[in-house]
Motif scaffolding. Structure first.
Motif, PDB file in Angstrom:
ATOM      1  N   LEU A 126      -7.534  -6.941   4.827  1.00  0.00           N
ATOM      2  CA  LEU A 126      -6.304  -6.210   4.520  1.00  0.00           C
ATOM      3  C   LEU A 126      -6.024  -5.742   3.321  1.00  0.00           C
ATOM      4  O   LEU A 126      -5.169  -4.718   3.012  1.00  0.00           O
ATOM      5  CB  LEU A 126      -5.258  -7.243   5.021  1.00  0.00           C
ATOM      6  CG  LEU A 126      -3.861  -6.828   5.021  1.00  0.00           C
ATOM      7  CD1 LEU A 126      -3.490  -5.540   5.774  1.00  0.00           C
ATOM      8  CD2 LEU A 126      -2.840  -7.924   5.494  1.00  0.00           C
ATOM      9  N   VAL A 127      -6.527  -6.279   2.167  1.00  0.00           N
ATOM     10  CA  VAL A 127      -6.606  -5.676   1.106  1.00  0.00           C
ATOM     11  C   VAL A 127      -7.099  -4.269   0.808  1.00  0.00           C
ATOM     12  O   VAL A 127      -6.328  -3.666   0.147  1.00  0.00           O
ATOM     13  CB  VAL A 127      -7.451  -6.590  -0.260  1.00  0.00           C
ATOM     14  CG1 VAL A 127      -7.240  -5.907  -1.458  1.00  0.00           C
ATOM     15  CG2 VAL A 127      -6.767  -8.098   0.045  1.00  0.00           C
ATOM     16  N   GLN A 128      -8.163  -4.054   1.479  1.00  0.00           N
ATOM     17  CA  GLN A 128      -8.413  -2.544   1.418  1.00  0.00           C
ATOM     18  C   GLN A 128      -7.501  -1.609   2.267  1.00  0.00           C
ATOM     19  O   GLN A 128      -7.230  -0.350   1.729  1.00  0.00           O
ATOM     20  CB  GLN A 128      -9.905  -2.353   1.989  1.00  0.00           C
ATOM     21  CG  GLN A 128     -11.089  -3.368   1.312  1.00  0.00           C
ATOM     22  CD  GLN A 128     -12.309  -3.088   1.866  1.00  0.00           C
ATOM     23  OE1 GLN A 128     -12.546  -2.031   2.099  1.00  0.00           O
ATOM     24  NE2 GLN A 128     -12.733  -4.237   2.290  1.00  0.00           N
ATOM     25  N   VAL A 129      -6.861  -2.170   3.092  1.00  0.00           N
ATOM     26  CA  VAL A 129      -5.910  -1.420   3.930  1.00  0.00           C
ATOM     27  C   VAL A 129      -4.706  -1.140   3.091  1.00  0.00           C
ATOM     28  O   VAL A 129      -4.289   0.174   2.898  1.00  0.00           O
ATOM     29  CB  VAL A 129      -5.439  -1.901   5.062  1.00  0.00           C
ATOM     30  CG1 VAL A 129      -4.195  -1.549   6.101  1.00  0.00           C
ATOM     31  CG2 VAL A 129      -6.313  -2.242   6.194  1.00  0.00           C
ATOM     32  N   VAL A 130      -4.288  -2.174   2.411  1.00  0.00           N
ATOM     33  CA  VAL A 130      -3.103  -1.766   1.359  1.00  0.00           C
ATOM     34  C   VAL A 130      -3.443  -0.915   0.336  1.00  0.00           C
ATOM     35  O   VAL A 130      -2.657  -0.016  -0.140  1.00  0.00           O
ATOM     36  CB  VAL A 130      -2.435  -3.477   0.977  1.00  0.00           C
ATOM     37  CG1 VAL A 130      -1.567  -3.036  -0.079  1.00  0.00           C
ATOM     38  CG2 VAL A 130      -1.652  -3.987   2.152  1.00  0.00           C
ATOM     39  N   GLU A 131      -4.748  -1.053  -0.091  1.00  0.00           N
ATOM     40  CA  GLU A 131      -5.047  -0.295  -1.303  1.00  0.00           C
ATOM     41  C   GLU A 131      -5.086   0.971  -1.158  1.00  0.00           C
ATOM     42  O   GLU A 131      -4.629   1.975  -1.712  1.00  0.00           O
ATOM     43  CB  GLU A 131      -6.492  -0.728  -1.534  1.00  0.00           C
ATOM     44  CG  GLU A 131      -7.128  -0.063  -2.855  1.00  0.00           C
ATOM     45  CD  GLU A 131      -8.632  -0.386  -3.118  1.00  0.00           C
ATOM     46  OE1 GLU A 131      -9.245   0.078  -3.922  1.00  0.00           O
ATOM     47  OE2 GLU A 131      -9.121  -1.564  -2.540  1.00  0.00           O
ATOM     48  N   GLU A 132      -5.622   1.248   0.233  1.00  0.00           N
ATOM     49  CA  GLU A 132      -5.640   2.895   0.385  1.00  0.00           C
ATOM     50  C   GLU A 132      -4.268   3.604   0.659  1.00  0.00           C
ATOM     51  O   GLU A 132      -3.869   4.606   0.572  1.00  0.00           O
ATOM     52  CB  GLU A 132      -6.402   3.148   1.915  1.00  0.00           C
ATOM     53  CG  GLU A 132      -7.703   2.828   1.937  1.00  0.00           C
ATOM     54  CD  GLU A 132      -8.470   3.996   1.120  1.00  0.00           C
ATOM     55  OE1 GLU A 132      -8.619   5.170   1.727  1.00  0.00           O
ATOM     56  OE2 GLU A 132      -8.830   3.812  -0.002  1.00  0.00           O
ATOM     57  N   GLN A 133      -3.160   2.529   1.305  1.00  0.00           N
ATOM     58  CA  GLN A 133      -1.729   3.010   1.384  1.00  0.00           C
ATOM     59  C   GLN A 133      -1.192   3.417   0.184  1.00  0.00           C
ATOM     60  O   GLN A 133      -0.270   4.193  -0.081  1.00  0.00           O
ATOM     61  CB  GLN A 133      -0.960   2.068   2.269  1.00  0.00           C
ATOM     62  CG  GLN A 133      -1.483   2.105   3.680  1.00  0.00           C
ATOM     63  CD  GLN A 133      -0.526   1.029   4.597  1.00  0.00           C
ATOM     64  OE1 GLN A 133       0.289   0.210   4.057  1.00  0.00           O
ATOM     65  NE2 GLN A 133      -0.541   1.204   5.847  1.00  0.00           N
ATOM     66  N   LEU A 134      -1.463   2.360  -0.967  1.00  0.00           N
ATOM     67  CA  LEU A 134      -0.897   2.629  -2.376  1.00  0.00           C
ATOM     68  C   LEU A 134      -1.373   4.021  -2.707  1.00  0.00           C
ATOM     69  O   LEU A 134      -0.400   4.607  -3.532  1.00  0.00           O
ATOM     70  CB  LEU A 134      -1.598   1.483  -3.188  1.00  0.00           C
ATOM     71  CG  LEU A 134      -0.690  -0.020  -2.826  1.00  0.00           C
ATOM     72  CD1 LEU A 134      -1.362  -0.970  -3.666  1.00  0.00           C
ATOM     73  CD2 LEU A 134       0.894   0.279  -3.193  1.00  0.00           C
TER      74      LEU A 134
END
Length: 429
Positions: free
Chosen positions: A18-26
């Protein structure tokens, strides 16, 4: 528009996907010029921030995780009934007060697994309490696991995991899960949307490739060619450009050539680049289809590791070189998964190409003791057009190359933002 992303992260370990998912959305939000607040747990260490999490455009906000000066320890309430611990509702109220304050300046809030995970039940309830003072804020509740079975008999607060929150759209990574998502939260299917996770194709690549990726859009072209070599007519860069122009016509899609060039003493770089672009235009290309790394910050040559990284992104390698003693670059391109088109008139390239299953074309060449010159019937343009059409069929018909191309284009940030996330955020509330 001001956006918030509510995660309640306790850390930023990449092993937590999920950290990577949020990173991409940022990345998507900041690239669109949207101010964004990232809401994490009070106990998330500042020392773990990296990359986009350190970007000054991202406001790092820590949400209260204390009650009576003691740390709140989250408990997993994945069941549909039972009892919560004695201080649960006081903890929820304390968190809600902070959420209401920190979300007040925002227009939209993306929350990740807050409504779904049992250990976030306290935050789920807190958010519903805070919402009472946030009448204009729209929420997008992302679920990242298989939706839970509906629990129509669940009682409060356990029912918060199975009932909708006002002004909330429910989001799942694939279309196939939307019906199950709607059933879990008891909302109509029209209140659910799919937003795919993105793949950062530059993750794990070197700094040179990443820097070039910031200056050049790699997600647009269907056909991506990388051609490393000295900026000299002997390497026939103009023939690569001409073939790419024919490829654009034959495919009807976007084409880009990355020339990883370094200077030569036998030609004016500016004059030869103009000649290369002119050949491309004559054959059907556009000036913007041709990128020279010497114009992007590497005037003396692009690092070899960077070239190898770019080969992992490209899907087609064309080598019309006038003379080669071996052709190591051919092996490098092949080792990273590229369809090969080589100059059959060069003995070394013909030998390598036979071993590698390459396609062949013929251009002028130097052989052992003599030179060869090609003539094309009815014309060179017709010759290029025919071979370009074959290359289109070869790349599109190869499952591995096709999948490689789809990953770079369809699941990159640009496509997901333009076709899924941006339209979602822009919907009328």
């Amino acid at each position: 528009m001001r956006a918030a992303i509510l995660t309640m992260f306790n850390g930023l370990a990449k092993t937590y996907s999920l950290v990577q998912v949020v990173e991409e959305q940022l990345h998507m939000l900041t690239s669109a010029g949207i101010p964004v607040r990232l809401l994490v747990s009070q106990d998330c260490p500042d020392s773990e921030r990296y990359g986009i999490f350190l970007d000054e455009r991202v406001e790092w906000v820590k949400i209260n995780n204390r009650l009576d000066d003691r740390q709140i320890h989250w408990k997993d309430y994945s069941q549909a009934s039972g009892r919560v611990h004695a201080s649960f509702f006081r903890e929820a109220e304390a968190i809600a007060a902070d959420l209401a304050e920190q979300l007040a300046p925002c227009d939209v809030c993306l929350l990740h697994d807050i409504h779904y995970q049992g250990w976030h039940l306290v935050h789920n309830v807190a958010l519903r309490l805070a919402q009472a003072s946030l009448p204009e804020l729209r929420f997008f509740a992302f679920t990242h696991s298989a939706p839970a079975e509906p629990a129509p008999l669940a009682h409060w607060p356990f029912s918060a995991r199975y009932t909708p929150m006002p002004r909330t759209t429910y989001v799942y990574p694939t279309e196939s899960g939307l019906a199950a998502l709607a059933a879990q939260y008891r909302v109509p299917l029209s209140q659910c949307r799919a937003v795919n996770n993105t793949l950062d194709v530059f993750a794990g690549l070197g700094e040179a490739a990443k820097q070039l990726g910031e200056a050049v859009d790699f997600s647009e072209p269907e056909f991506l060619l990388v051609y490393p070599g000295r900026l000299t007519p002997g390497k026939r860069l103009e023939k690569v450009a001409g073939f790419a122009g024919a490829l654009r016509k034959a495919s009807g899609g976007d084409v880009r050539v990355i020339f990883c060039d370094f200077p030569s003493l036998d030609v004016s770089p500016a004059a030869y680049k103009n000649r290369i672009r002119a050949e491309g235009r004559e054959r059907g290309g556009r000036d913007e289809d041709y990128v020279f790394t010497s114009d992007c910050g590497w005037p003396h040559g692009f690092p070899h590791q960077g070239v190898m990284d770019l080969f992992t992104l490209s899907n087609l390698y064309v080598c019309p070189s006038y003379s080669e003693s071996f052709g190591l670059t051919v092996l490098e391109a092949a080792s990273r998964g590229n369809h090969l088109i080589l100059n059959q008139a060069v003995p070394a390239l013909q030998e390598l190409g036979r071993e590698l299953g390459a396609a062949f074309m013929r251009w002028d060449a130097r052989n052992f003791g003599f030179d060869t010159r090609e003539t094309y019937q009815p014309s060179e343009q017709a010759y290029l057009d025919g071979h370009a059409a074959e290359a289109v069929r070869a790349v599109r018909g190869n499952p591995a190359l096709s999948a490689k191309t789809v990953c770079r284009r369809r699941y990159g940030r640009r496509w997901i933002w333009e076709h899924q996330l941006k339209p979602l955020l822009m919907e009328e509330g």
